[in-house]
Design a protein around this motif. Structure first.
Motif, PDB file in Angstrom:
ATOM      1  N   PRO A  95       0.904  -1.167  -0.115  1.00 16.04           N
ATOM      2  CA  PRO A  95       0.078  -0.109  -0.088  1.00 16.04           C
ATOM      3  C   PRO A  95       0.727   1.318   0.030  1.00 16.04           C
ATOM      4  N   GLU A  96       2.044   1.364   0.634  1.00 16.93           N
ATOM      5  CA  GLU A  96       2.914   2.350   0.878  1.00 16.93           C
ATOM      6  C   GLU A  96       3.351   2.679  -0.601  1.00 16.93           C
ATOM      7  N   ARG A  97       3.651   1.822  -1.448  1.00 19.99           N
ATOM      8  CA  ARG A  97       4.201   1.919  -2.610  1.00 19.99           C
ATOM      9  C   ARG A  97       3.451   2.184  -3.753  1.00 19.99           C
ATOM     10  N   GLU A  98       2.271   1.815  -3.535  1.00 20.65           N
ATOM     11  CA  GLU A  98       1.089   1.978  -4.597  1.00 20.65           C
ATOM     12  C   GLU A  98       0.950   2.971  -5.629  1.00 20.65           C
ATOM     13  N   SER A  99       1.202   4.122  -4.977  1.00 21.10           N
ATOM     14  CA  SER A  99       0.958   5.529  -5.902  1.00 21.10           C
ATOM     15  C   SER A  99       2.490   5.834  -6.264  1.00 21.10           C
ATOM     16  N   LEU A 100       3.562   5.085  -6.029  1.00 21.90           N
ATOM     17  CA  LEU A 100       4.972   5.477  -6.413  1.00 21.90           C
ATOM     18  C   LEU A 100       5.370   4.965  -7.837  1.00 21.90           C
ATOM     19  N   PHE A 101       4.634   3.889  -8.316  1.00 20.55           N
ATOM     20  CA  PHE A 101       4.869   3.254  -9.457  1.00 20.55           C
ATOM     21  C   PHE A 101       3.565   2.970 -10.332  1.00 20.55           C
ATOM     22  N   VAL A 138      18.994  -5.864   7.253  1.00 23.10           N
ATOM     23  CA  VAL A 138      18.270  -5.226   6.274  1.00 23.10           C
ATOM     24  C   VAL A 138      18.889  -4.445   5.134  1.00 23.10           C
ATOM     25  N   LYS A 139      18.121  -4.601   4.110  1.00 22.96           N
ATOM     26  CA  LYS A 139      18.603  -3.519   2.910  1.00 22.96           C
ATOM     27  C   LYS A 139      17.599  -2.371   3.062  1.00 22.96           C
ATOM     28  N   ARG A 140      18.408  -1.147   3.197  1.00 25.71           N
ATOM     29  CA  ARG A 140      17.569  -0.149   3.148  1.00 25.71           C
ATOM     30  C   ARG A 140      16.594   0.285   1.697  1.00 25.71           C
ATOM     31  N   ASP A 141      15.489   0.542   2.442  1.00 29.14           N
ATOM     32  CA  ASP A 141      14.363   0.693   1.356  1.00 29.14           C
ATOM     33  C   ASP A 141      13.815  -0.547   0.670  1.00 29.14           C
ATOM     34  N   ASP A 142      14.229  -1.384   0.969  1.00 34.40           N
ATOM     35  CA  ASP A 142      13.628  -2.651   0.523  1.00 34.40           C
ATOM     36  C   ASP A 142      12.410  -3.035   1.300  1.00 34.40           C
ATOM     37  N   TYR A 147       8.770  -2.877   6.130  1.00 36.97           N
ATOM     38  CA  TYR A 147       7.742  -3.697   6.708  1.00 36.97           C
ATOM     39  C   TYR A 147       8.195  -3.595   8.146  1.00 36.97           C
ATOM     40  N   LEU A 148       9.479  -4.019   8.493  1.00 37.57           N
ATOM     41  CA  LEU A 148       9.775  -4.032   9.784  1.00 37.57           C
ATOM     42  C   LEU A 148       9.861  -2.848  10.539  1.00 37.57           C
ATOM     43  N   ASN A 149      10.181  -1.850   9.784  1.00 37.48           N
ATOM     44  CA  ASN A 149      10.426  -0.639  10.382  1.00 37.48           C
ATOM     45  C   ASN A 149       9.417  -0.107  11.370  1.00 37.48           C
ATOM     46  N   LYS A 150       8.136  -0.467  11.196  1.00 36.06           N
ATOM     47  CA  LYS A 150       6.900  -0.156  11.986  1.00 36.06           C
ATOM     48  C   LYS A 150       7.027  -0.897  13.270  1.00 36.06           C
ATOM     49  N   GLY A 207       2.395 -10.918   6.518  1.00 35.83           N
ATOM     50  CA  GLY A 207       1.977  -9.581   6.233  1.00 35.83           C
ATOM     51  C   GLY A 207       2.547  -8.972   5.095  1.00 35.83           C
ATOM     52  N   LEU A 208       3.469  -9.634   4.475  1.00 34.07           N
ATOM     53  CA  LEU A 208       4.155  -9.082   3.216  1.00 34.07           C
ATOM     54  C   LEU A 208       3.360  -9.952   2.004  1.00 34.07           C
TER      55      LEU A 208
END
Length: 236
Positions: A95-101, A138-142, A147-150, A207-208
């Motif tokens: 959902p967070e990426r939906e509008s980015l691409f 983790v890889k930044r921005d993957d 997901y885990l950042n929350k 959740g992914l």
């Protein structure tokens, strides 16, 4: 003569349209990361992998060849958001990426797990809050980071450049946990000399989204995106 000219124009027009479309396809750049077995560099320096094979089949159906550039994920992710005529794979749709691409379609499907060393019996994950007791590679921005950042305290994440490095750091016990799919773990063990039995699946990230997509930057022409969507559906 008028009839002949009209018929000739009917024959030439589709060729002109196809030529224009092919020219637009040739202007596309494709960015990705090294993520075996989905995409990786083969001994001949060409890109291979399960997702790459599907991408190549897509372009082959359109009589074109993709210009694939492999780089760290954070850089590929930024380029695909900011540069026109750019495709990116393999990217998880959230959902967070939906509008980015502009989302073209699924290349491959997988499941993602949190993974630890079999020898580390002290690690127990019953819920994502438990991760705050451990160091997570983790890889930044993957998508795993996002997901885990929350759920994670910032100091618990160790940022690494690419997926192979996360596994190396886990083996060296520089981190306690990484995220991986069974396919990826098996493939990387063949490269690094480890055994899948050396590792333990601690927790499935249900959740992914388990689908890896091909997506386009928002300023990629809509007609090209639609053509790619239709052609990819025909390959299924």
């Amino acid at each position: 003569m008028v009839v002949k000219g009209f018929i000739l124009s009917l024959l030439i027009f589709p060729l002109m349209v196809f030529s224009a479309v092919k020219e637009e396809l040739l202007q596309l750049q494709v960015v990705t990361e090294i993520l075996p077995p989905y995409q990786y560099i083969k001994p001949d320096n060409a890109m291979g992998g399960l997702a790459t094979d599907k991408l190549n089949a897509l372009f082959s159906a359109l009589q074109a060849t993709p210009d694939i550039q492999a780089m760290p994920w954070a850089r590929a992710y930024k380029i695909a958001q900011t540069q026109p005529n750019t495709l990116i794979y393999s990217i998880v749709r959230t959902p967070e990426r939906e509008s980015l691409f502009q989302w073209i379609g699924v290349l491959v499907s997988t499941k993602t797990f949190l993974v630890g060393l079999q020898a580390r019996g002290d690690i127990e994950i019953n819920n994502l809050r438990d991760l705050n007791n451990y160091r997570i590679g983790v890889k930044r921005d993957d998508v795993v980071y996002q997901y885990l950042n929350k759920h994670l305290l910032p100091g618990k994440m160790v940022f690494l450049p690419e997926t192979e490095t996360t596994l190396k750091m886990l083996i060296k016990q520089r981190v306690d946990i990484i995220a991986a799919s069974p396919l990826h773990l098996d493939f990387m063990c063949k490269r690094l000399g480890c055994q899948p039995a050396d590792f333990r699946y601690l927790y499935e990230l249900t959740g992914l989204n388990s689908d890896f997509y091909l997506a386009a930057s928002n300023n990629t022409p809509a007609d090209i995106v639609q053509l790619l969507k239709q052609t990819l559906r025909q390959l299924e």
